[in-house]
Structure formats: C-alpha cells, structure tokens
Motif scaffolding. Sequence first.
Motif, PDB file in Angstrom:
ATOM      1  N   ALA A  44       1.098   4.237  -2.780  1.00 33.47           N
ATOM      2  CA  ALA A  44       0.923   5.652  -2.401  1.00 33.47           C
ATOM      3  C   ALA A  44       2.073   6.495  -2.946  1.00 33.47           C
ATOM      4  N   LYS A  45       3.299   5.958  -2.850  1.00 31.32           N
ATOM      5  CA  LYS A  45       4.473   6.715  -3.329  1.00 31.32           C
ATOM      6  C   LYS A  45       4.362   6.962  -4.832  1.00 31.32           C
ATOM      7  N   ILE A  46       3.907   5.954  -5.557  1.00 29.08           N
ATOM      8  CA  ILE A  46       3.786   6.100  -7.021  1.00 29.08           C
ATOM      9  C   ILE A  46       2.726   7.151  -7.368  1.00 29.08           C
ATOM     10  N   TYR A  47       1.573   7.096  -6.684  1.00 32.32           N
ATOM     11  CA  TYR A  47       0.545   8.120  -6.917  1.00 32.32           C
ATOM     12  C   TYR A  47       1.100   9.516  -6.587  1.00 32.32           C
ATOM     13  N   ASN A  48       1.762   9.610  -5.433  1.00 32.65           N
ATOM     14  CA  ASN A  48       2.276  10.921  -5.003  1.00 32.65           C
ATOM     15  C   ASN A  48       3.207  11.511  -6.060  1.00 32.65           C
ATOM     16  N   LYS A  49       4.069  10.648  -6.583  1.00 32.79           N
ATOM     17  CA  LYS A  49       5.033  11.100  -7.586  1.00 32.79           C
ATOM     18  C   LYS A  49       4.297  11.557  -8.852  1.00 32.79           C
TER      19      LYS A  49
ATOM     20  N   GLY B 159      -5.727  19.157  -3.142  1.00 31.44           N
ATOM     21  CA  GLY B 159      -5.299  18.741  -1.813  1.00 31.44           C
ATOM     22  C   GLY B 159      -4.874  17.292  -1.852  1.00 31.44           C
ATOM     23  N   GLN B 160      -3.899  16.988  -1.043  1.00 36.61           N
ATOM     24  CA  GLN B 160      -3.352  15.631  -1.038  1.00 36.61           C
ATOM     25  C   GLN B 160      -2.495  15.539   0.217  1.00 36.61           C
ATOM     26  N   SER B 161      -2.664  14.469   0.983  1.00 38.35           N
ATOM     27  CA  SER B 161      -1.783  14.353   2.155  1.00 38.35           C
ATOM     28  C   SER B 161      -0.485  13.716   1.685  1.00 38.35           C
ATOM     29  N   GLY B 162       0.612  14.443   1.783  1.00 38.01           N
ATOM     30  CA  GLY B 162       1.926  13.969   1.313  1.00 38.01           C
ATOM     31  C   GLY B 162       2.280  12.631   1.934  1.00 38.01           C
ATOM     32  N   PHE B 163       3.219  11.917   1.347  1.00 40.75           N
ATOM     33  CA  PHE B 163       3.533  10.565   1.836  1.00 40.75           C
ATOM     34  C   PHE B 163       3.992  10.604   3.291  1.00 40.75           C
ATOM     35  N   MET B 164       3.419   9.695   4.084  1.00 40.02           N
ATOM     36  CA  MET B 164       3.809   9.607   5.484  1.00 40.02           C
ATOM     37  C   MET B 164       4.077   8.159   5.838  1.00 40.02           C
ATOM     38  N   GLU B 165       5.192   7.934   6.511  1.00 38.77           N
ATOM     39  CA  GLU B 165       5.574   6.558   6.855  1.00 38.77           C
ATOM     40  C   GLU B 165       4.516   5.919   7.771  1.00 38.77           C
ATOM     41  N   GLY B 166       3.936   6.689   8.677  1.00 42.28           N
ATOM     42  CA  GLY B 166       2.975   6.122   9.636  1.00 42.28           C
ATOM     43  C   GLY B 166       1.560   5.957   9.096  1.00 42.28           C
TER      44      GLY B 166
ATOM     45  N   ARG C 182       0.843  -1.202   0.000  1.00 44.60           N
ATOM     46  CA  ARG C 182       0.000   0.000   0.000  1.00 44.60           C
ATOM     47  C   ARG C 182       0.881   1.256   0.000  1.00 44.60           C
ATOM     48  N   LYS C 183       1.965   1.209   0.764  1.00 45.44           N
ATOM     49  CA  LYS C 183       2.862   2.371   0.816  1.00 45.44           C
ATOM     50  C   LYS C 183       3.556   2.598  -0.522  1.00 45.44           C
ATOM     51  N   GLU C 184       3.937   1.499  -1.165  1.00 47.58           N
ATOM     52  CA  GLU C 184       4.572   1.627  -2.495  1.00 47.58           C
ATOM     53  C   GLU C 184       3.605   2.295  -3.473  1.00 47.58           C
TER      54      GLU C 184
ATOM     55  N   LEU D  68      -8.848   6.835  -4.874  1.00 46.27           N
ATOM     56  CA  LEU D  68      -8.364   6.088  -6.046  1.00 46.27           C
ATOM     57  C   LEU D  68      -8.100   4.628  -5.663  1.00 46.27           C
ATOM     58  N   PRO D  69      -8.047   3.739  -6.645  1.00 46.32           N
ATOM     59  CA  PRO D  69      -7.786   2.334  -6.332  1.00 46.32           C
ATOM     60  C   PRO D  69      -6.558   2.164  -5.423  1.00 46.32           C
ATOM     61  N   MET D  70      -6.732   1.453  -4.344  1.00 49.10           N
ATOM     62  CA  MET D  70      -5.659   1.234  -3.368  1.00 49.10           C
ATOM     63  C   MET D  70      -5.894  -0.093  -2.681  1.00 49.10           C
ATOM     64  N   PHE D  71      -5.168  -1.110  -3.113  1.00 55.12           N
ATOM     65  CA  PHE D  71      -5.235  -2.420  -2.461  1.00 55.12           C
ATOM     66  C   PHE D  71      -3.970  -3.181  -2.871  1.00 55.12           C
ATOM     67  N   PRO D  72      -3.488  -4.077  -1.997  1.00 57.15           N
ATOM     68  CA  PRO D  72      -2.170  -4.681  -2.227  1.00 57.15           C
ATOM     69  C   PRO D  72      -2.014  -5.410  -3.551  1.00 57.15           C
ATOM     70  N   THR D  73      -3.093  -5.955  -4.111  1.00 57.25           N
ATOM     71  CA  THR D  73      -2.932  -6.717  -5.361  1.00 57.25           C
ATOM     72  C   THR D  73      -3.112  -5.840  -6.601  1.00 57.25           C
ATOM     73  N   LEU D  74      -3.234  -4.537  -6.411  1.00 53.53           N
ATOM     74  CA  LEU D  74      -3.273  -3.622  -7.573  1.00 53.53           C
ATOM     75  C   LEU D  74      -1.923  -3.769  -8.294  1.00 53.53           C
ATOM     76  N   THR D  75      -1.958  -4.066  -9.580  1.00 53.64           N
ATOM     77  CA  THR D  75      -0.684  -4.286 -10.283  1.00 53.64           C
ATOM     78  C   THR D  75      -0.117  -2.935 -10.744  1.00 53.64           C
ATOM     79  N   ASP D  76       1.169  -2.945 -11.083  1.00 53.33           N
ATOM     80  CA  ASP D  76       1.798  -1.713 -11.575  1.00 53.33           C
ATOM     81  C   ASP D  76       1.094  -1.227 -12.845  1.00 53.33           C
ATOM     82  N   SER D  77       0.738  -2.179 -13.725  1.00 57.18           N
ATOM     83  CA  SER D  77       0.115  -1.746 -14.985  1.00 57.18           C
ATOM     84  C   SER D  77      -1.295  -1.199 -14.733  1.00 57.18           C
ATOM     85  N   GLU D  78      -2.017  -1.773 -13.777  1.00 56.82           N
ATOM     86  CA  GLU D  78      -3.348  -1.228 -13.433  1.00 56.82           C
ATOM     87  C   GLU D  78      -3.203   0.193 -12.876  1.00 56.82           C
ATOM     88  N   GLN D  79      -2.215   0.354 -11.987  1.00 53.66           N
ATOM     89  CA  GLN D  79      -2.027   1.690 -11.407  1.00 53.66           C
ATOM     90  C   GLN D  79      -1.625   2.700 -12.486  1.00 53.66           C
TER      91      GLN D  79
END
Length: 381
Positions: free
Chosen positions: A273-278, A288-295, A269-271, A358-369
């Motif tokens: 989020a990082k891709i969306y943020n970028k 508005g968007q909450s910037g990437f946060m480790e916690g 999920r964090k990975e 936006l779509p956010m779940f662990p099995t979301l593939t890179d190509s789907e994202q």
Amino acid sequence: MIPYGRQNITQEDIDAVVKVLKSEWLTQGPNIKKFEDAFANYIGCKYALAVSNGTAALHLSALALEIKPGDKVITTPITFSATANCVRYCGGEVVFSDINPDTYLLDINKVKQLLESSPNGTYKGIIPVDFAGKANDLEELRKLADEYKLWIIEDACHSPGGFFIDSYGQEQKCGNGKFAELAIFSFHPVKHIAAGEGGMITTNDKALYDRIRNLRTHGIQQDPALKQFNHGVWYYEMQELGYNYRLTDFQSALGLSQLTRVNKGLQRRKEIAKIYNKAFADKSFIKGQSGFMEGHAYHLYVIEVDNRDDLIIYLREKEIFSQVHYIPVHLMPYYRQFGWKETDMPDAEKYYTQCISLPMFPTLTDSEQDYVIKNILTFYT
Ligand SMILES: Cc1ncc(COP(=O)(O)O)c(C=O)c1O
C-alpha cells in the motif's frame, strides 16, 4: 498474469491438511476448536465460532439477533451482496445508507439523519462493513446504536488485524466484540486467511455464542443440561430450526496454519500500500484514494480514477487483472424490485464509476508491483 488477489498456500499448510485427511476426523474434529480459540485470541474477543463461509456467518448472526419479516436494517451499498442478503434471508427489509466519499464506509452522519427522520423503533440494527480493510469507528456507531436501541453486526470480512483508534487513544481491533454484538469474517481464498471456503463469527456475548453454536448444527442443543428429554446415551435434541453451517476439520487445520502467518501477510500488504501511495501521490488522474493508514488491513487497494473502464481493459491486455469493488448493492436487479434505483445513493454511485482495485496480496513481488504501476502511469501519459 497478475490477479487482484491471490491465496498463499505453503508446504506447512499442505502438511496440516494432509495430517487431518489421514486422521479419524474429517469434520467436527479437534482442529475446529483450536482454530476458534486461536482466532479469538488473535482478534481479542471472548468467543469465536467457525462456520462454512462468511455468508453463513451473516445468516446465523441475523437469525441470532432475531430479524423478523419486515424488520428494517441499515447497511452500506458498497459491499458484497451477502452483507445485505442476510437480512432478506430472515424476511427483513434492507435500508441502504450512502457512503462517506473519503472513507468509502457508511457515513455515520447520513445514518444519523436516517434515524432522526423516522419514528423511534423503525430500525432494528446496522451492519457496517470494514470495506477494503478500513475499520469503521465503531465507538461512534455504538453511541448512535445505543441511542436508537439498535444491534450492530460488524462485517469484518476484509479487516482481520485492522483497527481504529478510540477516544482514549486505544487501538480497537476489528471484530473484538467491544462495540458490536457480533462480527463476521470470511476465509475465501482472496481474504487474509484462506480456508477454501470458511467463516468465523466473533462475540463477547455468551448467550449469542450459545445460540449460534446450536443454530450452526441444525438447532441441536449442545448443552446436556438444557435438554428437555433424555432417552439415553445416543440422545440428541433439536430444539429449533437450524442449519448445517459447520466448517470441516481439514479446513480448520488450513485456517489455523494460515493464521500463524497472518501478521506477516498484513505487514506485506501495508508495504505494498505504501509503495502504491507513493507512486500515485499528486497524480492528476487520481480522483480519490484513502491515504495510508496504520489500522487499515488492506484486503483491497482501491483508487478512483478517470477513464476507469478503459484502464481496466488496457491492464487486461497487459495481463493485469484489476477488479471493481463493488457494484452498489442497491442497483442489483434483485434489490431494484424493492424500489432502489440510480440517484438513491449518489456518493456510492459516483464512487462506482471511478473505483478500481489494484493487485494486492502478500506474495505480489516488487517487480510485479512495479509492472502494475508503470502500466498505469503509461496509460495516463
Ligand atoms: C464484505 C463481505 N461480506 C461477506 C462476504 C461473504 O463471504 P463468503 O464468500 O465467505 O460467503 C464477503 C466475501 O466475499 C465479503 O467480501
């Protein structure tokens, strides 16, 4: 089609459930306690109680903290209705307090203003929500709660594995029981752990734990030493009005199996989020968007945009099913009957007109994202 959230069921999960289905115990079997202990260990609290869903967890928490008719309880309008409803189940009054437009969480300064502007003793408790997976600063909230003698129920449905950094620089995991009397979780399929339906209450308070354990099973006293009578080996004793809010043994087995992968899912999920943020950094359509946060536990990935409604329709045409979290609870017809209306919570209402999950779940593939991102960028260009 790409949904905003999706469960991930593996062969190990299926095997774990089938094993229980072939066993003696479909409910009240050994997996419940195993799941509770493993979950308490994961969250870092003393006690955990598995229940039938997150709403039941909220109801039991409200009962255990003895919300009475007319008691005022503060919560956020940006949450699922169940957070507020637990107060109403007990006849209490829900007092919404606006969000911080940057974090989308209860704004502690606004809560403070609310408390300062009312006579002491007006409010009984606060229910902060770790919305989208972002942890509330419960150290700050606890100080305020202590000053006004309030209890806290942390709605951590979105935030298993999330944390905030306290004033000593220590990570404080959501639901660890150090700052809130009780915390609650949900195991609805879109959540970090899917059990079909399911929920958990965590606490460090033995008295609350014992009370909720009894309330979960009809108010039947679980401790033989505390029974008032004893008619024989068959005897059980209902001492107060409780419910059947138990989780089954096969759901617990599923939850337990899912728990073994929860950290992996969180990392993924964090990975994402990082891709969306970028992809969206410095884009002018982002309001508005909450910037990437480790916690942040990233149950949801939320952005605020122009033309939100058209974007949702455009994405649906492309088989991408985004969602809106949430319609402010104070604007639900049920809550309007208590006088709540537009303009009462300006920051929550503004957020509502612009937010999209936006779509956010662990099995979301890179190509789907990638497909999701490309379509959003195309829409705005
Ligand atoms: C913030 C929040 N609180 C409470 C609940 C209720 O949980 P459940 O659906 O398991 O009853 C949910 C579930 O959607 C939620 O998102």
